[in-house]
Design an enzyme around this catalytic site. Structure first.
Site, PDB file in Angstrom:
ATOM      1  N   ILE A   1       0.822  -1.223   0.000  1.00 42.78           N
ATOM      2  CA  ILE A   1       0.000   0.000   0.000  1.00 42.78           C
ATOM      3  C   ILE A   1       0.849   1.263   0.000  1.00 42.78           C
ATOM      4  CG2 ILE A   1      -2.103  -0.969   1.018  1.00 42.78           C
ATOM      5  CD1 ILE A   1      -1.141   0.047   3.752  1.00 42.78           C
TER       6      ILE A   1
ATOM      7  N   GLY B   1       7.842   3.062   2.433  1.00 44.13           N
ATOM      8  CA  GLY B   1       8.416   3.840   3.531  1.00 44.13           C
ATOM      9  C   GLY B   1       9.900   4.017   3.274  1.00 44.13           C
TER      10      GLY B   1
ATOM     11  N   LYS C   1       4.921  -2.746   8.083  1.00 45.61           N
ATOM     12  CA  LYS C   1       6.074  -2.019   7.527  1.00 45.61           C
ATOM     13  C   LYS C   1       7.225  -3.001   7.480  1.00 45.61           C
ATOM     14  CE  LYS C   1       5.137   2.614   9.198  1.00 45.61           C
ATOM     15  NZ  LYS C   1       5.725   3.805   9.774  1.00 45.61           N
TER      16      LYS C   1
ATOM     17  N   ASP D   1       6.698  16.267  14.410  1.00 50.60           N
ATOM     18  CA  ASP D   1       6.339  16.243  12.982  1.00 50.60           C
ATOM     19  C   ASP D   1       4.839  16.037  12.833  1.00 50.60           C
ATOM     20  OD1 ASP D   1       6.741  16.407  10.289  1.00 50.60           O
ATOM     21  OD2 ASP D   1       7.567  14.403  10.047  1.00 50.60           O
TER      22      ASP D   1
HETATM   23  N1  ADE Z   1      -0.213   3.488   5.648  1.00 48.05           N
HETATM   24  C1  ADE Z   1       0.754   3.532   6.563  1.00 48.05           C
HETATM   25  N2  ADE Z   1       0.337   2.992   7.701  1.00 48.05           N
HETATM   26  C2  ADE Z   1      -0.924   2.584   7.498  1.00 48.05           C
HETATM   27  C3  ADE Z   1      -1.894   1.976   8.314  1.00 48.05           C
HETATM   28  N3  ADE Z   1      -1.613   1.663   9.555  1.00 48.05           N
HETATM   29  N4  ADE Z   1      -3.070   1.733   7.790  1.00 48.05           N
HETATM   30  C4  ADE Z   1      -3.333   2.073   6.532  1.00 48.05           C
HETATM   31  N5  ADE Z   1      -2.478   2.647   5.713  1.00 48.05           N
HETATM   32  C5  ADE Z   1      -1.274   2.914   6.196  1.00 48.05           C
END
Ligand code: ADE
Length: 928
Positions: free
Chosen positions: A578, A581, A604, A697
């Site tokens: 999605i 990072g 992540k 931030d």
């Molecule tokens: N993008 C980054 N972290 C996310 C999350 N926890 N849920 C959905 N999209 C994301």
């Protein structure tokens, strides 16, 4: 006689009447010199045979040219057979009797080439076979490329090749004070022309090129490198007296480090660190300071912390860097902070913090330092003996343990950490060596460990003990209790000592800071500034749950164990990518937990090929997130560290980041819905600030929104989050900061605090109310900083209730102590939600009075919003008073020719502010 009637000598023959003529004329021996090919130019006259009667059988109109090569210079007997014919020479023009009568000289010029010549010299010979000729002149020559200077190189006389299609390559020699770059070359052509210049010489150090030669640099100038450059003026704080300087010498008190280039200004050691602050918890002392006011003109600023431990007598001091633990280290610090641990009891420690740069070692000036003294008054922590279960019920477990054997030390209490296997931990405290932990789940395995807390800090934990509850009952999770303190004080290179004492958990700090005398008065009257922040109890147990900086752990994996749960990767199903990072891809997927419903998660990942530091930085975020438990903070489910890929698993938040979500749904929500989102963010921030965590931030891009519009603060990782925020820009002091979202004091001297988070929160409010508009639009970062400094603040977005804009303005107060606390923001927003009429777009809502600058003309107003280019559009359409502008809507703005949507929005939102301002002023009785 020639045509000018001057006598000339000629060789003549004119035996045209007699047959079989064979007359020879031979030259002297001619030295060949350097010639390879010689040219013979003949000038002669020749009589037209037709113009002489009776000679038709005997008269000729040509003669022959011969040569003979020989090394001998002395004349030898002429032997025609030794001669080689060069050519038969005929006249272009021959003369007649009439020409003679008219004295017309019909002179012919003929040139012949001879070569290659190899002997030292040669003879030329002319054979007459019955012509009437006068040989006027013979010129013998060869061609050469003459000596020349090109590109600061000299090229000698060069004789071309005989073969006219090939060139002679000649290498040049650099002139005085010049040196070769690419080998200088020229090519000598057959006709004696220089062709194809290649390469060049350049003037050596201390010399510059002027009119094709290399001239010494004048005094005050230098040239440190050979090259095609001019001498430069000496850099700041350096000089050169004589001619021809390769480098300028530093003025007294200024230096050049070994690695400094000669082009760099001379620099000096930095002034000492300023604003030394300390931050204390039970076991460690964190020192933080501001950069020196004078960096000496260099960027390679570092700090050394020197530790001295002194006995009762002042001369009984010894260095103590070896005894204490410094994080990251005592010397060569690049950040203006250090954490110090492992203090001994009954000792006085003095820490001298020195700023250094690349010339500190060269300078002999006495070093200036900032000093802090710390005194410990109790012994070190001691370990707990083994742990045993006394009894268990469905919701409780009773434990007891052996007291530490070392009884000389005061034990303040014990901390018991416990967690359901697979879940995050909780902790509690007891003063006795036993505890009953209730609120547990029935028939569930728990893990326990205990540590002692003494005035000198914590001991290590006991090993882990696993015990199980019995039966069946309701579940309640307790919370932890830890204490930290924070104090700060300004310091500079003054002379007066200020002594302040503060005590937390029996660990006494005597702080002695060297401060300028001007500050003493302030410090005396505000000495309560040195007290620790008041504690705000949270959760069901007394005390404060406080954020612990994972960097204070010497071993970062310990922080990960402490604050996160290891997840077996077989429980994770990755479904799709999605996002991306800084460390790797972000995926969505599902997490299975035995006995629980499968949940959606975001994962992540740390991409392969990482180094240990990247792994640590990646997992730092998890160590921070794992300490939080709040509906408006992204929840950490756990981490995968024991297998690859390393992963951080968090709750899945369906609508992704708030800024893009709002942009995709521009105008779709009611004001109450937007305020609800803001309330959630404020509540999450209140939780963080209560825990002592400063986000640094906070921005809509770092907030996630779920399917119920619940906002969750995300993106943790301390200052390092700024490394991967594309909005973060480098400031003049070298920090990386998202300028548009950051409070002025954090930009100028890195004073990050919950108050600077409140400023950022105001910007998030503005982002939300403008559906993801970019704060300050396309103004440059520099312009944003300047206009904030001048008092400019973002106007209310289109349709934004005045009460909300006033709250924003409240968050953007220059004086940070005047900004609202997050608890005040939550209370205020709750009131607005309960009383929606306060959200109607009318002025006079509760809060501070607005203090907008009043504009006097349309031009001023457009200038202030950087829309000057539309002034003529407003004028042409008849909008020439602020009153008329205040009545405009977006349609009117479009109609007058503002085509860009961003500009339409900016103008309309400012019109809205203007309208409120005018109403406000009218209410106050002003006329505009
Ligand atoms: N993008 C980054 N972290 C996310 C999350 N926890 N849920 C959905 N999209 C994301």
């Amino acid at each position: 006689m020639d045509e000018h009637n001057r006598p000339i000598h000629t060789f003549q023959v004119c035996n045209v009447m007699e047959p079989n003529q064979n007359n020879w004329l031979r030259s002297n021996w001619i030295s060949r010199q350097a010639a390879q090919k010689i040219y013979v130019e003949l000038r002669f006259t020749l009589r037209d045979c037709n113009s002489i009667p009776w000679v038709s059988g005997t008269c000729k109109e040509t003669f022959n040219l011969f040569y003979h090569e020989t090394d001998e210079a002395h004349s030898v007997k002429f032997k025609p057979q030794q001669y080689t014919k060069i050519d038969t020479i005929a006249a272009d023009e021959s003369f007649t009797q009439m020409d003679l009568g008219d004295r017309i000289l019909k002179l012919n010029t003929e040139v012949r080439e001879v070569g290659p010549m190899t002997r030292k010299g040669f003879y030329l010979a002319f054979q007459d076979i019955g012509a009437c000729i006068a040989l006027v002149s013979v010129r013998i020559y060869y061609k050469k490329c003459p000596f020349t200077l090109r590109n600061l190189a000299s090229f000698p006389d060069t004789v071309p090749r005989v073969d006219s299609s090939s060139l002679v390559e000649v290498r040049g020699a650099c002139i005085d004070h010049a040196e070769e770059r690419d080998t200088p070359k020229l090519f000598c052509g057959a006709d004696g022309d220089w062709l194809v210049p290649l390469g060049r010489c350049v003037c050596s150090i201390a010399y510059e090129e002027i009119d094709g030669s290399c001239t010494a640099c004048h005094p005050g100038f230098y040239k440190a490198y050979a090259g095609n450059i001019r001498c430069s003026k000496c850099p700041p704080h350096s000089f050169s007296y004589g001619e021809g300087a390769a480098i300028c010498h530093c003025e007294t008190g200024f230096f050049r480090a070994e690695s400094d280039p000669p082009t760099m200004a001379c620099t000096r050691p930095p002034s000492p660190p300023r604003n030394l602050m300390f931050n204390l918890n039970d076991t460690c002392l964190m020192l933080e300071w501001s950069h020196p006011s004078d960096t000496g003109g260099r960027r390679d600023l570092t700090y050394n912390v020197q530790c001295k431990r002194c006995g009762p007598e002042p001369d009984q001091c010894q260095f103590c860097e070896e005894e204490l633990r410094f994080l990251p280290r005592p010397l060569g610090l690049t950040d203006a902070t250090v954490t110090i641990m492992d203090f001994s009891a009954h000792a006085n420690y003095t820490f001298e913090i020195e700023s250094l740069n690349g010339v500190s070692d060269i300078s002999s000036f006495p070093r200036q330092v900032a000093i802090i003294t710390v005194s410990t008054d109790q012994g070190g922590p001691s370990l707990v003996g083994s742990l045993k279960k006394d009894w268990a019920s469905p919701n409780s477990i009773a434990l007891s343990w052996q007291q530490p054997e070392q009884t000389t030390m005061l034990i303040l209490d014990y901390e018991i950490k416990y967690y359901e296997k697979q879940l995050s931990y909780s902790s509690t405290r007891t003063k006795a060596p036993s505890v009953i932990i209730s609120g547990l789940k029935p028939a569930t395995w728990y893990v326990f460990c205990v540590r002692t807390r003494s005035p000198a800090g914590y001991s290590s934990y006991t090993p882990k003990y696993e015990y199980k509850t019995t039966g069946d009952c309701k579940y309640l999770r307790p919370s932890t209790a830890l204490v930290t303190g924070l104090g700060y004080i300004s310091s500079d290179q003054g002379q007066v000592l200020v002594i302040v004492t503060a005590a937390v958990g029996g660990f006494t700090l005597l702080v002695l800071l060297i401060v300028p005398s001007s500050l003493v008065k302030i410090l005396k009257t505000h000495s309560q500034c040195l007290c620790f922040f008041p504690s705000v109890p949270t959760g069901p147990f007394p005390g404060i749950k406080t954020y612990v900086d994972p960097d204070t752990y010497e071993d970062p994996t310990q922080a990960i164990h402490e604050f996160t749960k290891e997840i077996d990767p077989s429980r994770i199903r990755i479904e799709r990518v999605i996002g991306a990072g800084e460390f790797g891809e972000v995926c969505s997927g599902r997490l299975r937990t035995p006995g629980k419903k499968e949940i959606a998660v975001a994962i992540k990942t740390l991409k392969g090929g990482y180094v240990e530091r990247q792994r640590r930085d990646f997992l730092r975020e998890a160590s921070i997130m794992g300490q939080f438990d709040h509906p408006n903070i992204i929840r950490l489910e756990g981490v995968v560290t024991k297998s690859k890929p390393v992963m951080i698993v968090v709750e899945y938040v369906e609508n992704g980041s708030l800024d893009s979500f709002l942009r995709q749904h521009d105008g779709h929500f009611t004001v109450i819905q937007l305020v609800g989102m803001l309330r959630g963010i404020a509540s999450g921030m209140k939780y963080l600030s209560d825990m002592g965590y400063v986000h640094r931030d906070l921005a809509a891009r770092n907030i996630l929104v779920n399917s119920n519009l619940v906002c969750k603060v995300s993106d943790f990782g301390l200052s390092r989050v700024l490394e991967d925020d594309p909005e973060a820009a480098y400031t003049t002091t070298g920090g990386k900061i998202p300028i548009r979202w950051t409070a002025p004091e954090a930009i100028s001297y890195r004073k990050f605090s919950s108050a600077s988070d409140a400023w950022s929160y105001g910007i998030v409010m503005w982002e939300v109310m403008s559906y993801g508009e970019r704060p300050y639009w396309e103004m440059s970062n520099q312009d944003v900083i300047l206009s904030i400094e001048e008092g400019y603040r973002l106007p209310a977005p289109m349709g934004c209730p005045v009460a909300l804009h006033q709250l924003m303005l409240h968050c953007w107060q220059k004086e940070r102590s005047h900004r609202p606390k997050f608890t005040d923001v939550v209370t205020f927003l709750d009131k607005l939600i309960r009383n929606p009429s306060s959200l109607l777009c009318s002025p006079g809502s509760p809060g501070e009075e607005m203090d907008y600058p009043m504009f006097i003309s349309i031009g001023d107003w457009l200038d202030s919003i950087k829309m000057t280019q539309y002034k003529s559009n407003f004028m042409a359409a008849g909008y020439n008073t602020l009153d008329s502008v205040a009545r405009m809507n977006i349609e009117d703005v479009r109609r007058i020719g503002v085509e860009l949507i961003g500009h339409q929005r900016r103008i309309t939102s400012s019109v809205q502010t203007l309208r409120l301002q005018l109403l406000h002023e009218q209410e106050k009785g002003f006329h505009v």
